[in-house]
Design a protein around this motif. Structure first.
Motif, PDB file in Angstrom:
ATOM      1  N   ILE A 120       0.871  -1.003   0.238  1.00  0.00           N
ATOM      2  CA  ILE A 120       0.114   0.238  -0.183  1.00  0.00           C
ATOM      3  C   ILE A 120       0.830   1.255  -0.108  1.00  0.00           C
ATOM      4  O   ILE A 120       0.493   2.345  -0.770  1.00  0.00           O
ATOM      5  CB  ILE A 120      -0.971  -0.023   1.210  1.00  0.00           C
ATOM      6  N   ARG A 121       1.985   1.219   0.667  1.00  0.00           N
ATOM      7  CA  ARG A 121       2.807   2.378   0.684  1.00  0.00           C
ATOM      8  C   ARG A 121       3.611   2.586  -0.405  1.00  0.00           C
ATOM      9  O   ARG A 121       4.262   3.628  -0.928  1.00  0.00           O
ATOM     10  CB  ARG A 121       3.820   2.472   1.924  1.00  0.00           C
ATOM     11  N   GLU A 122       3.793   1.576  -1.139  1.00  0.00           N
ATOM     12  CA  GLU A 122       4.678   1.702  -2.306  1.00  0.00           C
ATOM     13  C   GLU A 122       4.116   1.880  -3.743  1.00  0.00           C
ATOM     14  O   GLU A 122       4.778   2.633  -4.401  1.00  0.00           O
ATOM     15  CB  GLU A 122       5.570   0.081  -2.475  1.00  0.00           C
ATOM     16  N   ASN A 123       3.103   1.021  -4.137  1.00  0.00           N
ATOM     17  CA  ASN A 123       2.536   1.458  -5.371  1.00  0.00           C
ATOM     18  C   ASN A 123       0.922   1.200  -5.119  1.00  0.00           C
ATOM     19  O   ASN A 123       0.265   0.315  -4.780  1.00  0.00           O
ATOM     20  CB  ASN A 123       2.888   0.215  -6.302  1.00  0.00           C
ATOM     21  N   ALA A 124       0.164   2.376  -5.473  1.00  0.00           N
ATOM     22  CA  ALA A 124      -1.112   2.493  -5.204  1.00  0.00           C
ATOM     23  C   ALA A 124      -1.942   1.741  -6.326  1.00  0.00           C
ATOM     24  O   ALA A 124      -3.162   1.179  -5.975  1.00  0.00           O
ATOM     25  CB  ALA A 124      -1.730   3.963  -5.247  1.00  0.00           C
ATOM     26  N   THR A 125      -1.333   1.793  -7.690  1.00  0.00           N
ATOM     27  CA  THR A 125      -2.311   0.677  -8.699  1.00  0.00           C
ATOM     28  C   THR A 125      -2.038  -0.737  -8.256  1.00  0.00           C
ATOM     29  O   THR A 125      -3.189  -1.219  -8.452  1.00  0.00           O
ATOM     30  CB  THR A 125      -1.161   1.097  -9.844  1.00  0.00           C
ATOM     31  N   VAL A 126      -1.046  -1.335  -7.744  1.00  0.00           N
ATOM     32  CA  VAL A 126      -1.050  -2.640  -7.312  1.00  0.00           C
ATOM     33  C   VAL A 126      -1.735  -2.813  -6.158  1.00  0.00           C
ATOM     34  O   VAL A 126      -2.772  -3.853  -6.113  1.00  0.00           O
ATOM     35  CB  VAL A 126       0.360  -2.947  -7.152  1.00  0.00           C
ATOM     36  N   SER A 127      -2.051  -1.702  -5.180  1.00  0.00           N
ATOM     37  CA  SER A 127      -3.067  -1.882  -3.987  1.00  0.00           C
ATOM     38  C   SER A 127      -4.516  -1.998  -4.695  1.00  0.00           C
ATOM     39  O   SER A 127      -5.201  -3.085  -4.091  1.00  0.00           O
ATOM     40  CB  SER A 127      -2.994  -0.791  -3.181  1.00  0.00           C
ATOM     41  N   TRP A 128      -4.820  -1.100  -5.486  1.00  0.00           N
ATOM     42  CA  TRP A 128      -6.313  -1.113  -6.150  1.00  0.00           C
ATOM     43  C   TRP A 128      -6.552  -2.626  -6.879  1.00  0.00           C
ATOM     44  O   TRP A 128      -7.381  -3.169  -6.634  1.00  0.00           O
ATOM     45  CB  TRP A 128      -6.530  -0.150  -6.910  1.00  0.00           C
ATOM     46  N   LEU A 129      -5.414  -3.091  -7.298  1.00  0.00           N
ATOM     47  CA  LEU A 129      -5.405  -4.632  -8.018  1.00  0.00           C
ATOM     48  C   LEU A 129      -5.743  -5.530  -7.236  1.00  0.00           C
ATOM     49  O   LEU A 129      -6.485  -6.399  -7.035  1.00  0.00           O
ATOM     50  CB  LEU A 129      -4.361  -4.809  -8.881  1.00  0.00           C
TER      51      LEU A 129
END
Length: 107
Positions: free
Chosen positions: A72-81
């Motif tokens: 979550i703190r590194e990449n928002a796109t991956v978090s939404w995925l």
């Protein structure tokens, strides 16, 4: 006669966008988690004699949630995925237990 006020949705959306991205993801995760817990509770009511599948889905959910909060703190796109994967997990569990409910002829 009162009409439905569509500006309320716009105000809600503006309020939502005031949150930081990580807070939006966290709030969405909480909502998805609550929905998953309801589906899992219903699944135990439908098929209490088959806890193995329930444990598999629960472990997938736990692993996904842990990875979500690491990412979550590194990449928002991956978090939404990851949140999309959690929602897909809800749909799979609901379909599995829903079809079992129909095939058992309960109700």
């Amino acid at each position: 006669m009162r009409y439905f006020n569509l500006s309320a949705f716009r105000q809600l959306r503006e309020y939502w966008l005031e949150f930081s991205l990580s807070r939006q993801i966290t709030i969405t995760w909480i909502g998805v988690s609550l929905f998953i817990s309801v589906i899992f509770f219903i699944s135990q009511l439908v098929m209490p004699e088959n806890p193995t599948v329930f444990r598999y889905f629960l472990s997938l959910y736990a692993i996904n949630s842990i990875v979500l909060f690491v990412v979550i703190r590194e990449n928002a796109t991956v978090s939404w995925l990851m949140l999309a994967f959690l929602f897909a997990l809800i749909l799979i569990v609901a379909a599995y237990y829903g079809l079992n409910y129909l095939s058992l002829g309960i109700g």
